[in-house]
Write a protein that holds these residues in place. Structure first.
Motif, PDB file in Angstrom:
ATOM      1  N   PHE A 271      30.291  56.281  37.520  1.00  0.00           N
ATOM      2  CA  PHE A 271      31.576  55.448  36.229  1.00  0.00           C
ATOM      3  C   PHE A 271      32.965  54.483  37.535  1.00  0.00           C
ATOM      4  O   PHE A 271      33.157  53.971  36.621  1.00  0.00           O
ATOM      5  N   LEU A 272      33.158  54.760  37.881  1.00  0.00           N
ATOM      6  CA  LEU A 272      34.456  54.296  39.546  1.00  0.00           C
ATOM      7  C   LEU A 272      33.763  52.997  39.392  1.00  0.00           C
ATOM      8  O   LEU A 272      34.481  52.602  39.010  1.00  0.00           O
ATOM      9  N   LYS A 273      32.527  53.461  39.823  1.00  0.00           N
ATOM     10  CA  LYS A 273      31.754  51.995  40.475  1.00  0.00           C
ATOM     11  C   LYS A 273      31.861  50.704  39.330  1.00  0.00           C
ATOM     12  O   LYS A 273      32.623  49.898  39.570  1.00  0.00           O
ATOM     13  N   ALA A 274      31.328  51.145  37.942  1.00  0.00           N
ATOM     14  CA  ALA A 274      31.649  50.496  36.366  1.00  0.00           C
ATOM     15  C   ALA A 274      32.794  50.205  36.696  1.00  0.00           C
ATOM     16  O   ALA A 274      32.664  48.718  35.744  1.00  0.00           O
ATOM     17  N   ILE A 275      34.047  50.500  36.618  1.00  0.00           N
ATOM     18  CA  ILE A 275      34.828  49.909  36.483  1.00  0.00           C
ATOM     19  C   ILE A 275      36.099  49.389  37.079  1.00  0.00           C
ATOM     20  O   ILE A 275      35.980  48.128  37.029  1.00  0.00           O
TER      21      ILE A 275
ATOM     22  N   TYR B 150      33.548  47.568  38.946  1.00  0.00           N
ATOM     23  CA  TYR B 150      32.909  45.905  39.281  1.00  0.00           C
ATOM     24  C   TYR B 150      33.404  45.063  37.865  1.00  0.00           C
ATOM     25  O   TYR B 150      33.465  44.178  37.947  1.00  0.00           O
ATOM     26  N   SER B 151      33.991  46.357  37.135  1.00  0.00           N
ATOM     27  CA  SER B 151      33.572  45.406  35.799  1.00  0.00           C
ATOM     28  C   SER B 151      35.349  44.759  35.879  1.00  0.00           C
ATOM     29  O   SER B 151      35.743  43.905  35.147  1.00  0.00           O
ATOM     30  N   LEU B 152      36.882  45.194  36.490  1.00  0.00           N
ATOM     31  CA  LEU B 152      37.511  44.525  36.514  1.00  0.00           C
ATOM     32  C   LEU B 152      37.772  42.766  37.161  1.00  0.00           C
ATOM     33  O   LEU B 152      38.115  42.863  36.651  1.00  0.00           O
ATOM     34  N   GLY B 153      36.435  43.732  38.414  1.00  0.00           N
ATOM     35  CA  GLY B 153      36.964  43.173  39.192  1.00  0.00           C
ATOM     36  C   GLY B 153      36.009  41.557  38.141  1.00  0.00           C
ATOM     37  O   GLY B 153      36.592  40.266  38.614  1.00  0.00           O
ATOM     38  N   GLU B 154      35.208  41.414  37.729  1.00  0.00           N
ATOM     39  CA  GLU B 154      34.325  40.327  36.517  1.00  0.00           C
ATOM     40  C   GLU B 154      35.329  39.630  35.809  1.00  0.00           C
ATOM     41  O   GLU B 154      35.452  38.804  35.500  1.00  0.00           O
ATOM     42  N   ARG B 155      36.697  40.511  35.765  1.00  0.00           N
ATOM     43  CA  ARG B 155      37.948  40.396  34.527  1.00  0.00           C
ATOM     44  C   ARG B 155      38.607  39.821  35.145  1.00  0.00           C
ATOM     45  O   ARG B 155      39.822  39.584  34.789  1.00  0.00           O
TER      46      ARG B 155
ATOM     47  N   ALA C 121      44.031  44.133  39.516  1.00  0.00           N
ATOM     48  CA  ALA C 121      45.087  45.333  39.197  1.00  0.00           C
ATOM     49  C   ALA C 121      44.773  47.229  40.140  1.00  0.00           C
ATOM     50  O   ALA C 121      43.503  47.545  39.646  1.00  0.00           O
ATOM     51  N   PRO C 122      45.756  48.080  40.686  1.00  0.00           N
ATOM     52  CA  PRO C 122      44.929  48.903  41.238  1.00  0.00           C
ATOM     53  C   PRO C 122      44.666  49.749  39.622  1.00  0.00           C
ATOM     54  O   PRO C 122      45.251  49.600  38.801  1.00  0.00           O
ATOM     55  N   LEU C 123      43.117  50.661  39.809  1.00  0.00           N
ATOM     56  CA  LEU C 123      42.976  52.171  38.585  1.00  0.00           C
ATOM     57  C   LEU C 123      44.184  53.184  39.062  1.00  0.00           C
ATOM     58  O   LEU C 123      43.473  53.380  40.154  1.00  0.00           O
ATOM     59  N   TYR C 124      44.461  53.737  38.520  1.00  0.00           N
ATOM     60  CA  TYR C 124      44.831  54.734  38.473  1.00  0.00           C
ATOM     61  C   TYR C 124      44.178  55.980  37.097  1.00  0.00           C
ATOM     62  O   TYR C 124      43.735  55.521  35.877  1.00  0.00           O
ATOM     63  N   ILE C 125      43.834  57.032  37.457  1.00  0.00           N
ATOM     64  CA  ILE C 125      43.007  57.775  36.408  1.00  0.00           C
ATOM     65  C   ILE C 125      43.949  59.291  36.216  1.00  0.00           C
ATOM     66  O   ILE C 125      44.574  60.031  37.111  1.00  0.00           O
TER      67      ILE C 125
END
Length: 551
Positions: A194-198, A200-205, A209-213
């Motif tokens: 899930f983290l890998k996909a998220i 990647y998807s943020l990078g595509e867009r 910015a850093p991702l926090y959970i």
């Protein structure tokens, strides 16, 4: 700007914040495809926005919770060092177990060394059982992680991932640490993908910015840091609504927070304006854990709950068979009742009537009377659950995220309502409880707001034994020498120093407020003389709204 995203059981809520205020918000129905449920509303809210202007992305997700509840965990083998006098054979019915015969005592002293042939045999046995992931837990590893580390060094690298029990909590409850370690390894792979996909998807867009959970205690941690302890992200949804409600409405007295969703209503309490806390750890699908979490209890009724007649009596929830009839669904729901009554302005009134008519005919009442009955029954169920959980809270010591309140009995003075259906229930809930219900501006996006504004949190436990001249930082696996005159003040300095370092590793602000939440100090007596002291301190980065947004 900050993106806050909360993925609930029915909808995904996304809020875009600018200068601490909700700038844009959107809601999207939950899809079978987990990633789609996040990315489509993310694209909607980012339309026309500069992706480079995003400072942070904060996400509350049901991913780990769903994996546990639905039994979709990876195959985990547990290597346990229980020591003498503890029978844990019942665990074999839950997961593959190998018991190792070394022993570290409660002071962190090695009483029996490991048999490394036995350890290697345990690794082979787990492979034969099909285990891909490992949990390694010694009874007193929080006092000395030596054996857990040796076991990992010997067999851990041959597995995809291993959890060492001492890294998750400094508390001593061994069964809870076993379950917490098991779940952590069990959800690791699904969280990793899930983290890998998220990312990647943020990078595509072009969102860099850093991702926090979000975590169950109302704090956050960096997405990569969560990969080491993904189990901490379970039950983050209720935490998001609590933090969001507190950001939207100042409250200094005892209170109630109701997050009314499509499937459930989450009930939380405030003591003098501070959220209640689960002192021993939260329970997930029958597993009692050491995961820090805010106190929240579900009520199995929401806007889209199934309405039925059973033996002539209305039954509402806990099942949900899809959206309300007013929105194209096939089953009657409380939302249909609210559409018919004119309380809820969206949706098709004719479809809502069509959905409720079979119930009305069966009961021998008009559709309008049936809508009134469903509406009142839904409010009754919510209030009954509030009173039940309030009784539960007041029957035991009251803990907040900061302290134990000795002799405290909650007497709520107001209710903060959030969630899309919240406006419909403010009046009946207020009337039935006899206290005011507050509907803050931005109530419908409270969960996303809570995710967006929560600060990074963590905790550490320090145990100093001046007779043995050792200090242990359990969660970090640190064991070091100290002088015999080591004091509680010295322990505080060490605790806060390591706590600050841990906060930075998790993506937090080193200037975040820290506090001691547990402390013990007692003498070690040998013969008739005091030969040393044992000092135990637990500290935390205080859960709350980020200081740079002034909440």
């Amino acid at each position: 700007m900050i993106i806050g995203l909360d993925m609930g059981g029915t909808h995904t809520d996304v809020a875009l914040l600018e200068n601490g205020e909700i700038y844009k918000k959107t809601k999207y129905p939950r899809q079978e495809d987990f990633l789609e449920s996040i990315l489509i509303p993310l694209d909607q809210i980012m339309e026309g926005e500069d992706p480079l202007a995003i400072e942070r992305v904060l996400l509350s997700t049901t991913l780990s919770t769903n994996a546990i509840v639905e039994g979709k965990l990876g195959k985990v083998g547990m290597v346990l060092e229980p020591g003498p006098g503890l029978n844990l054979d019942y665990l074999n019915s839950i997961f593959p177990v190998c018991f190792i015969s070394g022993y570290i005592d409660h002071r962190g002293r090695e009483k029996f060394s490991l048999d490394m042939d036995e350890v290697r045999s345990a690794g082979r046995h787990m492979k034969e059982k099909g285990a891909q992931y490992l949990g390694i837990v010694g009874k007193f590893s929080t006092r000395n992680p030596l054996h857990e580390k040796k076991i990992y060094e010997t067999i851990g690298p041959s597995f995809s991932y291993s959890t060492l029990g001492h890294t998750l909590s400094g508390n001593l409850n061994y069964p809870r640490r076993i379950y917490t370690s098991y779940l952590n390894s069990g959800v690791w792979e699904i969280y990793k993908q899930f983290l890998k996909a998220i990312k990647y998807s943020l990078g595509e867009r072009k969102i860099k910015a850093p991702l926090y959970i979000l975590k169950a205690d109302g704090g956050t941690l960096a997405g990569d840091a969560a990969l080491l302890r993904p189990v901490e992200t379970v039950l983050s949804g209720p935490a998001a609504s609590i933090m969001g409600a507190m950001a939207l409405e100042d409250i200094e007295e005892d209170g109630i927070i109701l997050d009314i969703g499509g499937t459930t209503t989450d009930i939380a309490f405030l003591a003098d304006g501070v959220p209640l806390f689960e002192p021993r750890g939260i329970e997930v699908s029958g597993f009692k854990t050491l995961i820090r979490g805010l106190y929240s209890r579900p009520c199995g009724v929401g806007g889209d709950s199934l309405v039925e007649l059973k033996d002539g009596q209305l039954k509402i929830g806990p099942e949900r068979l899809g959206p309300a009839a007013a929105f194209g669904g096939s089953s009657p729901t409380p939302t249909d009742a609210m559409v018919i009554k004119g309380i809820y302005k969206e949706g098709s009134r004719s479809k809502a009537i069509e959905g409720l008519k079979p119930l009305a005919d069966k009961k021998g009442v008009s559709v309008e009377e049936m809508a009134d009955m469903i509406y009142e029954k839904t409010a009754d169920i919510i209030v009954e659950n509030i009173n039940r959980y309030l009784g539960e809270v007041n029957s035991r010591p009251v803990y907040t995220i900061h302290e134990l309140l000795h002799g405290k009995k909650l007497a709520p003075q107001k209710v903060i309502l959030v969630g899309a259906p919240a406006p419909a229930f403010a009046e009946p809930v207020s009337k039935k409880l006899g206290i005011p219900c507050i509907l803050p501006e931005g109530f419908e996006a409270a969960n996303a707001l809570g995710a967006a504004l929560s600060r990074v949190t963590t905790e550490l436990t320090v145990v100093a034994d001046t007779q043995e001249r050792t200090l242990v930082v359990g969660e970090e696996g640190i064991r070091e020498k100290i002088p015999s005159n080591f004091s509680k003040k010295d322990a505080e300095k060490v605790l806060f120093s390591y706590l600050r370092e841990r906060c930075i590793k998790m993506g937090g602000d080193p200037s975040s407020p820290m506090e001691i939440i547990e402390e013990e100090e007692f003498n070690v007596v040998r013969g008739f003389y005091t030969s040393g002291k044992i000092i135990r301190l637990k500290g935390q980065i205080k859960p709350g709204i980020r200081g740079d947004y002034g909440a």
